[in-house]
Write a protein that holds these residues in place. Sequence first.
Motif, PDB file in Angstrom:
ATOM      1  N   ASP A 124       0.842  -1.205   0.000  1.00  0.00           N
ATOM      2  CA  ASP A 124       0.000   0.000   0.000  1.00  0.00           C
ATOM      3  C   ASP A 124       0.868   1.242   0.000  1.00  0.00           C
ATOM      4  OD1 ASP A 124      -2.307  -1.537   0.080  1.00  0.00           O
ATOM      5  OD2 ASP A 124      -2.456  -1.463   2.269  1.00  0.00           O
ATOM      6  N   SER A 125       2.009   1.160   0.687  1.00  0.00           N
ATOM      7  CA  SER A 125       2.945   2.284   0.733  1.00  0.00           C
ATOM      8  C   SER A 125       4.358   1.724   0.842  1.00  0.00           C
ATOM      9  CB  SER A 125       2.643   3.206   1.914  1.00  0.00           C
ATOM     10  OG  SER A 125       2.830   2.519   3.133  1.00  0.00           O
ATOM     11  N   ILE A 126       5.320   2.534   0.397  1.00  0.00           N
ATOM     12  CA  ILE A 126       6.731   2.153   0.489  1.00  0.00           C
ATOM     13  C   ILE A 126       7.483   3.280   1.189  1.00  0.00           C
ATOM     14  CG2 ILE A 126       6.696   0.640  -1.530  1.00  0.00           C
ATOM     15  CD1 ILE A 126       7.979   2.974  -3.132  1.00  0.00           C
ATOM     16  N   CYS A 127       8.636   2.944   1.746  1.00  0.00           N
ATOM     17  CA  CYS A 127       9.477   3.938   2.408  1.00  0.00           C
ATOM     18  C   CYS A 127      10.742   4.139   1.588  1.00  0.00           C
ATOM     19  CB  CYS A 127       9.865   3.469   3.812  1.00  0.00           C
ATOM     20  SG  CYS A 127       8.494   3.487   4.969  1.00  0.00           S
ATOM     21  N   MET A 128      11.240   5.365   1.614  1.00  0.00           N
ATOM     22  CA  MET A 128      12.491   5.701   0.932  1.00  0.00           C
ATOM     23  C   MET A 128      13.121   6.860   1.672  1.00  0.00           C
ATOM     24  SD  MET A 128      10.198   7.259  -2.001  1.00  0.00           S
ATOM     25  CE  MET A 128       8.866   6.421  -1.212  1.00  0.00           C
ATOM     26  N   SER A 129      14.345   7.171   1.354  1.00  0.00           N
ATOM     27  CA  SER A 129      15.019   8.277   2.029  1.00  0.00           C
ATOM     28  C   SER A 129      14.245   9.570   1.837  1.00  0.00           C
ATOM     29  CB  SER A 129      16.435   8.450   1.489  1.00  0.00           C
ATOM     30  OG  SER A 129      17.025   9.588   2.099  1.00  0.00           O
ATOM     31  N   ALA A 130      14.192  10.342   2.897  1.00  0.00           N
ATOM     32  CA  ALA A 130      13.539  11.654   2.837  1.00  0.00           C
ATOM     33  C   ALA A 130      14.567  12.766   2.660  1.00  0.00           C
ATOM     34  CB  ALA A 130      12.705  11.893   4.094  1.00  0.00           C
ATOM     35  N   GLY A 131      15.799  12.380   2.335  1.00  0.00           N
ATOM     36  CA  GLY A 131      16.790  13.403   2.013  1.00  0.00           C
ATOM     37  C   GLY A 131      17.958  13.520   2.964  1.00  0.00           C
ATOM     38  N   ARG A 132      17.947  12.707   4.013  1.00  0.00           N
ATOM     39  CA  ARG A 132      19.125  12.647   4.866  1.00  0.00           C
ATOM     40  C   ARG A 132      19.121  11.317   5.604  1.00  0.00           C
ATOM     41  NH1 ARG A 132      17.715  13.622  10.169  1.00  0.00           N
ATOM     42  NH2 ARG A 132      16.022  15.095  10.506  1.00  0.00           N
ATOM     43  N   ARG A 133      20.299  10.915   6.018  1.00  0.00           N
ATOM     44  CA  ARG A 133      20.423   9.650   6.739  1.00  0.00           C
ATOM     45  C   ARG A 133      19.633   9.742   8.039  1.00  0.00           C
ATOM     46  NH1 ARG A 133      26.834   9.940   5.775  1.00  0.00           N
ATOM     47  NH2 ARG A 133      26.795   9.551   3.537  1.00  0.00           N
ATOM     48  N   GLY A 134      18.846   8.698   8.317  1.00  0.00           N
ATOM     49  CA  GLY A 134      18.036   8.688   9.532  1.00  0.00           C
ATOM     50  C   GLY A 134      16.649   9.262   9.340  1.00  0.00           C
ATOM     51  N   LEU A 135      16.275   9.561   8.102  1.00  0.00           N
ATOM     52  CA  LEU A 135      14.965  10.145   7.823  1.00  0.00           C
ATOM     53  C   LEU A 135      14.364   9.463   6.601  1.00  0.00           C
ATOM     54  CD1 LEU A 135      13.153  12.480   8.934  1.00  0.00           C
ATOM     55  CD2 LEU A 135      14.137  13.910   7.145  1.00  0.00           C
ATOM     56  N   GLU A 136      13.193   8.856   6.787  1.00  0.00           N
ATOM     57  CA  GLU A 136      12.509   8.155   5.700  1.00  0.00           C
ATOM     58  C   GLU A 136      11.149   8.798   5.455  1.00  0.00           C
ATOM     59  OE1 GLU A 136      13.494   4.800   4.084  1.00  0.00           O
ATOM     60  OE2 GLU A 136      15.336   5.828   4.656  1.00  0.00           O
ATOM     61  N   ILE A 137      10.701   8.728   4.199  1.00  0.00           N
ATOM     62  CA  ILE A 137       9.366   9.205   3.844  1.00  0.00           C
ATOM     63  C   ILE A 137       8.596   8.012   3.294  1.00  0.00           C
ATOM     64  CG2 ILE A 137      10.075   9.999   1.537  1.00  0.00           C
ATOM     65  CD1 ILE A 137       8.031  12.359   1.954  1.00  0.00           C
ATOM     66  N   GLU A 138       7.344   7.891   3.692  1.00  0.00           N
ATOM     67  CA  GLU A 138       6.490   6.780   3.286  1.00  0.00           C
ATOM     68  C   GLU A 138       5.331   7.325   2.470  1.00  0.00           C
ATOM     69  OE1 GLU A 138       3.533   3.481   5.405  1.00  0.00           O
ATOM     70  OE2 GLU A 138       4.813   4.745   6.647  1.00  0.00           O
ATOM     71  N   MET A 139       5.075   6.698   1.328  1.00  0.00           N
ATOM     72  CA  MET A 139       3.940   7.101   0.486  1.00  0.00           C
ATOM     73  C   MET A 139       3.588   5.959  -0.455  1.00  0.00           C
ATOM     74  SD  MET A 139       5.611   9.719  -2.340  1.00  0.00           S
ATOM     75  CE  MET A 139       5.951  10.934  -1.105  1.00  0.00           C
ATOM     76  N   ALA A 140       2.465   6.092  -1.120  1.00  0.00           N
ATOM     77  CA  ALA A 140       2.052   5.106  -2.110  1.00  0.00           C
ATOM     78  C   ALA A 140       2.986   5.193  -3.317  1.00  0.00           C
ATOM     79  CB  ALA A 140       0.611   5.361  -2.533  1.00  0.00           C
ATOM     80  N   ALA A 141       3.276   4.046  -3.916  1.00  0.00           N
ATOM     81  CA  ALA A 141       4.138   4.011  -5.103  1.00  0.00           C
ATOM     82  C   ALA A 141       3.565   4.889  -6.211  1.00  0.00           C
ATOM     83  CB  ALA A 141       4.306   2.578  -5.581  1.00  0.00           C
ATOM     84  N   ALA A 142       2.248   4.870  -6.364  1.00  0.00           N
ATOM     85  CA  ALA A 142       1.606   5.684  -7.414  1.00  0.00           C
ATOM     86  C   ALA A 142       1.867   7.171  -7.189  1.00  0.00           C
ATOM     87  CB  ALA A 142       0.104   5.411  -7.448  1.00  0.00           C
ATOM     88  N   ASP A 143       1.894   7.592  -5.930  1.00  0.00           N
ATOM     89  CA  ASP A 143       2.173   9.002  -5.634  1.00  0.00           C
ATOM     90  C   ASP A 143       3.628   9.346  -5.938  1.00  0.00           C
ATOM     91  OD1 ASP A 143      -0.428   9.611  -4.897  1.00  0.00           O
ATOM     92  OD2 ASP A 143      -0.069   9.198  -2.780  1.00  0.00           O
ATOM     93  N   LEU A 144       4.545   8.430  -5.622  1.00  0.00           N
ATOM     94  CA  LEU A 144       5.955   8.658  -5.956  1.00  0.00           C
ATOM     95  C   LEU A 144       6.104   8.811  -7.470  1.00  0.00           C
ATOM     96  CD1 LEU A 144       8.996   8.784  -5.310  1.00  0.00           C
ATOM     97  CD2 LEU A 144       9.015   6.279  -5.458  1.00  0.00           C
ATOM     98  N   MET A 145       5.440   7.947  -8.212  1.00  0.00           N
ATOM     99  CA  MET A 145       5.527   8.003  -9.671  1.00  0.00           C
ATOM    100  C   MET A 145       4.924   9.311 -10.200  1.00  0.00           C
ATOM    101  SD  MET A 145       4.699   4.018 -10.526  1.00  0.00           S
ATOM    102  CE  MET A 145       4.814   4.234 -12.292  1.00  0.00           C
ATOM    103  N   LYS A 146       3.821   9.730  -9.602  1.00  0.00           N
ATOM    104  CA  LYS A 146       3.183  10.983 -10.027  1.00  0.00           C
ATOM    105  C   LYS A 146       4.111  12.178  -9.791  1.00  0.00           C
ATOM    106  CE  LYS A 146      -0.041  13.488  -7.715  1.00  0.00           C
ATOM    107  NZ  LYS A 146      -1.225  13.741  -6.937  1.00  0.00           N
ATOM    108  N   LEU A 147       4.763  12.197  -8.641  1.00  0.00           N
ATOM    109  CA  LEU A 147       5.622  13.330  -8.291  1.00  0.00           C
ATOM    110  C   LEU A 147       6.934  13.372  -9.079  1.00  0.00           C
ATOM    111  CD1 LEU A 147       5.279  13.393  -4.388  1.00  0.00           C
ATOM    112  CD2 LEU A 147       4.166  14.894  -6.045  1.00  0.00           C
ATOM    113  N   THR A 148       7.421  12.204  -9.497  1.00  0.00           N
ATOM    114  CA  THR A 148       8.742  12.147 -10.134  1.00  0.00           C
ATOM    115  C   THR A 148       8.705  11.837 -11.626  1.00  0.00           C
ATOM    116  OG1 THR A 148       8.974   9.796  -9.625  1.00  0.00           O
ATOM    117  CG2 THR A 148       9.839  11.367  -7.991  1.00  0.00           C
ATOM    118  N   GLY A 149       7.561  11.405 -12.126  1.00  0.00           N
ATOM    119  CA  GLY A 149       7.479  10.992 -13.519  1.00  0.00           C
ATOM    120  C   GLY A 149       8.144   9.643 -13.755  1.00  0.00           C
TER     121      GLY A 149
END
Length: 157
Positions: A124-149
């Motif tokens: 339903d959601s995946i986690c990935m780096s939020a831009g620094r070590r020790g910080l993750e952002i979680e969202m739906a894969a479809a939203d990641l694809m929408k935001l990044t193309g």
Amino acid sequence: MTPAINAAKKGKVKYNIHEYSHDPAAASYGEEAAEALGLEYGRVFKTLLVAMNGDNRKLAVAVVPVSVQLDLKAMASALKAKKVAMANPTDAERATGYVVGGISPLGQKKRLPMVLDSSAENYDSICMSAGRRGLEIEMAAADLMKLTGAAMASIGR
């Protein structure tokens, strides 16, 4: 606030932030994140940069689970490139604006071609780096694809 979090906010997608105490001695940043957050390795994704066709100025982004390796042939095929190789860490940092171990697929300095591993569809959601070590952002894969193309393909092995 990191550029990744700002990109998620600006894109008006649903997301959660997870912070943990990063250990500089950790062998794998992604596996460390999965363990610290109590998540299965397949649900935590790492951001890798590749150079296309031997050109260190032509970079692309691969987003794969921390539990797998990037299949370079599959990535090249997904990008319609003859071949890809792992990018030089310095080039990756310069292109994204992030440091290795904290490179997020979101909020990069330049919009690079991006491929998300198709295993992301299993969650339903995946986690990935939020831009620094020790910080993750979680969202739906479809939203990641929408935001990044990003495109989706089977690029992990």
